[in-house]
Design an enzyme around this catalytic site. Structure first.
Site: not given
Length: 330
Positions: A84, A114, A153, A214-215
């Site tokens: 990544q 991020c 992402k 995701n999450g």
């Protein structure tokens, strides 16, 4: 109890000449300061086919000769490893991607999620959400530079009021991303509040490429509910694996309709903690103890005397004393 659906079909990613196949629908998120080679080896025991990731790699730093180990150690991995990358300069990202591909990366993932301020304010990570044209240019440039697949992402948006995740993710798809992982929160939320699985479902309906949710996925039941609600092609788990490298394997078993491996008991956790400590010290010297402390605090939970043990471990001045504390509990 939620039951697994039909057997999973591997995800096919064509790349730009070098195709890849994801045989496991559970991905381990890159975690700065956590998902190093030693941690990944532990995850592999329960999930040998899962796509794991290096810690985030700064393309500019790589260009200057820093962070090389994260890429160069790919040859030691036994399963698929993605690299990544994050940065705001397309050319630097392309060069870093080429280097990662040459080192054996399974695919290249671009971090556009991020929330850390020092990264976002410089235009990297989630900062790219506010500059979709630059984000698209980065995806296009990196995809043209390598033969392996390029994925992204990201998050729902910068903040709740201006979030348009469907348009945002469509732009990334059009730019050449072959798979997206979508965290169901905005950058403004960080990791607070609940992930919006409904928003992930809307994005899934709008895309033709695979989408990973995701999450708030911390248990096998969470993973099954998430896929049922979102229609996503898989799940990515991050913070839930801190101190629990077995979680990826448990989720994979649940999605595949197989018996779920049990969570290790106290003795197994202590043995795992001792092994990780020794491996970190062997790789990093006494500095390995500093790295290990957070792992020890996450792993040594859920059994009688665990709080007292963690307290002592955080204050152990040498690796030998920390190891002795663990071994006395076995």
């Amino acid at each position: 109890m939620i039951n697994a659906s039909a057997p999973q079909v591997p995800l096919q990613l064509s790349g730009n000449g070098t195709p890849r196949v994801l045989r496991c629908r559970v991905l381990q998120s890159p975690l700065a300061g956590v998902s190093d080679r030693i941690f990944r080896a532990l995850v592999r025991r329960w999930a040998p086919d899962a796509l794991l990731f290096t810690e985030m790699v700064n393309a500019t730093s790589l260009e200057l000769g820093f962070g090389l180990q994260k890429v160069e150690e790919l040859a030691e991995e036994s399963g698929p490893i993605g690299v990544q990358l994050f940065d705001y300069r397309p050319a630097a990202m392309a060069e870093a991607a080429k280097r990662a591909e040459a080192a054996g990366a399974f695919l290249i993932d671009i971090n556009m999620g991020c929330p850390v301020k020092k990264i976002a304010k410089k235009g990297g990570g989630s900062g790219l959400i506010r500059d979709p044209e630059l984000a698209a240019r980065i995806v296009d440039t990196v995809a043209a530079a390598v033969a392996i697949p390029v994925t992204v992402k990201t998050r729902l948006g910068w903040c709740g009021s201006d979030a348009d995740p469907v348009s945002w993710c469509r732009q990334l798809e059009s730019a050449g991303a072959q798979l997206l992982t979508l965290h169901g929160r905005s950058r403004e939320q960080g990791f607070k509040g609940r992930a919006d699985w409904g928003a992930i479902a809307a994005v899934k309906r709008a895309l033709t490429i695979p989408l990973i949710a995701n999450g708030d996925i911390n248990t096998p039941e969470d993973a099954l509910r998430c896929l049922a609600q979102t229609g996503a092609d898989g799940v990515m788990v991050g913070r839930g694996t801190m101190g629990a490298p077995w979680l990826v394997g448990q989720l994979d078993a649940a999605l595949g309709g197989r018996p779920i491996p049990p969570t290790p008991g106290p003795a197994a956790k202590l043995a795992l903690a001792a092994e990780q400590l020794q491996a970190l010290v062997a790789a990093k010297g006494d500095h390995g103890l500093l790295i290990a402390r957070k792992h020890l605090s996450w792993t040594c939970t859920g059994f009688p005397g665990a709080p007292q043990l963690r307290h002592a471990l955080m204050r152990a001045p040498t690796p030998a004393e920390a190891l002795a504390l663990l071994q006395r509990q076995l």
